[in-house]
Design a protein around this motif. Structure first.
Motif, PDB file in Angstrom:
ATOM      1  N   LEU A  26      82.643  54.949  21.996  1.00 53.98           N
ATOM      2  CA  LEU A  26      83.571  54.818  20.870  1.00 53.98           C
ATOM      3  C   LEU A  26      82.843  54.902  19.537  1.00 53.98           C
ATOM      4  O   LEU A  26      83.326  55.524  18.580  1.00 53.98           O
ATOM      5  CB  LEU A  26      84.342  53.501  20.968  1.00 53.98           C
ATOM      6  N   LEU A  27      81.672  54.299  19.463  1.00 58.33           N
ATOM      7  CA  LEU A  27      80.885  54.357  18.236  1.00 58.33           C
ATOM      8  C   LEU A  27      80.415  55.778  17.942  1.00 58.33           C
ATOM      9  O   LEU A  27      80.481  56.236  16.803  1.00 58.33           O
ATOM     10  CB  LEU A  27      79.689  53.411  18.322  1.00 58.33           C
ATOM     11  N   ALA A  63      86.033  49.876  18.436  1.00 58.57           N
ATOM     12  CA  ALA A  63      84.622  49.659  18.766  1.00 58.57           C
ATOM     13  C   ALA A  63      84.143  48.326  18.219  1.00 58.57           C
ATOM     14  O   ALA A  63      83.330  47.648  18.852  1.00 58.57           O
ATOM     15  CB  ALA A  63      83.767  50.801  18.214  1.00 58.57           C
ATOM     16  N   THR A  99      75.612  52.289  15.933  1.00 55.94           N
ATOM     17  CA  THR A  99      75.468  53.079  17.157  1.00 55.94           C
ATOM     18  C   THR A  99      74.079  52.877  17.765  1.00 55.94           C
ATOM     19  O   THR A  99      73.942  52.692  18.977  1.00 55.94           O
ATOM     20  CB  THR A  99      75.712  54.568  16.858  1.00 55.94           C
ATOM     21  N   THR A 114      82.522  45.658  20.706  1.00 57.82           N
ATOM     22  CA  THR A 114      81.166  45.138  20.529  1.00 57.82           C
ATOM     23  C   THR A 114      81.174  43.630  20.297  1.00 57.82           C
ATOM     24  O   THR A 114      80.270  42.937  20.744  1.00 57.82           O
ATOM     25  CB  THR A 114      80.434  45.854  19.374  1.00 57.82           C
ATOM     26  N   SER A 150      83.563  57.860  16.834  1.00 55.75           N
ATOM     27  CA  SER A 150      84.067  57.515  15.503  1.00 55.75           C
ATOM     28  C   SER A 150      83.076  57.891  14.407  1.00 55.75           C
ATOM     29  O   SER A 150      83.480  58.203  13.289  1.00 55.75           O
ATOM     30  CB  SER A 150      84.417  56.033  15.427  1.00 55.75           C
ATOM     31  N   THR A 202      81.295  52.140  27.180  1.00 56.49           N
ATOM     32  CA  THR A 202      82.516  52.504  26.472  1.00 56.49           C
ATOM     33  C   THR A 202      82.403  52.180  24.990  1.00 56.49           C
ATOM     34  O   THR A 202      82.811  52.976  24.139  1.00 56.49           O
ATOM     35  CB  THR A 202      83.729  51.769  27.084  1.00 56.49           C
ATOM     36  N   SER A 203      81.828  51.043  24.671  1.00 58.51           N
ATOM     37  CA  SER A 203      81.619  50.670  23.266  1.00 58.51           C
ATOM     38  C   SER A 203      80.732  51.682  22.568  1.00 58.51           C
ATOM     39  O   SER A 203      81.022  52.107  21.440  1.00 58.51           O
ATOM     40  CB  SER A 203      80.977  49.287  23.164  1.00 58.51           C
ATOM     41  N   CYS A 259      73.824  49.375  19.270  1.00 57.03           N
ATOM     42  CA  CYS A 259      74.573  49.278  20.531  1.00 57.03           C
ATOM     43  C   CYS A 259      73.763  49.880  21.680  1.00 57.03           C
ATOM     44  O   CYS A 259      73.707  49.308  22.773  1.00 57.03           O
ATOM     45  CB  CYS A 259      75.921  49.972  20.381  1.00 57.03           C
ATOM     46  N   CYS A 299      78.229  44.968  15.980  1.00 57.22           N
ATOM     47  CA  CYS A 299      79.611  44.629  15.626  1.00 57.22           C
ATOM     48  C   CYS A 299      79.753  44.437  14.121  1.00 57.22           C
ATOM     49  O   CYS A 299      80.696  44.936  13.496  1.00 57.22           O
ATOM     50  CB  CYS A 299      80.019  43.369  16.376  1.00 57.22           C
TER      51      CYS A 299
END
Length: 164
Positions: free
Chosen positions: A18-19, A146, A69, A150, A22, A14-15, A72, A103
């Protein structure tokens, strides 16, 4: 333990999603008949102009969002690798460090955008847009979400020990 592992994997994916959203989507600053992101300004939601290469702050935002991104995604693969390689009772420190760096990159990008999006006024005036009447779009908000995700997952990996 399998439920916890599934939750961590879903949270991390999910993180990353989201990255990706966005970073790619064109909704960081939205107004009447225009929207902007870190790549371009679109007016009438179809005519798009790229942001000037002279705007180094936007290049910094682009670079840090892409880096976050990538970090992650790398953290996820390192987690999967460590899941099968670490001995029982060891922590996922490398995964945590990579996720916390992701993060940090998101925070830097969103903070720079918050400070520097006002320099878009010049380009907006050239395109005859009422830039000041805009507001932060959902991509900008997803970037901050995000950041939180993170950060939480980075701390989770630091605390998490491999158990049976």
């Amino acid at each position: 333990m399998l439920v916890l592992l599934a939750f961590i994997i879903v949270f991390h994916i999910t993180s990353a999603a989201l990255l990706f959203i966005s970073t790619i989507d064109n909704a960081w600053w939205v107004g009447n008949n225009f929207s902007t992101d870190v790549w371009k300004i679109c007016f009438n939601y179809s005519n798009c102009t790229t942001i000037s290469e002279d705007a180094t702050e936007y290049q910094a935002i682009q670079a840090t969002m892409i880096l976050s991104t990538i970090l992650c995604c790398v953290a996820f693969f390192v987690f999967i690798l460590q899941l099968f390689r670490l001995k029982q009772g060891e922590r996922f420190v490398l995964t945590s460090i990579i996720q916390l760096l992701s993060c940090l990159c998101v925070m830097i990008a969103a903070a720079i955008y918050t400070d520097r999006h006002e320099h878009m006024h010049d380009a907006a005036e050239y395109l005859q847009l009422d830039f000041k009447s805009g507001y932060y779009g959902y991509s900008f908000i997803l970037a901050w979400i995000a950041f939180a995700f993170t950060l939480i997952s980075g701390v989770m990996y630091l605390v998490l020990r491999k158990r049976k």
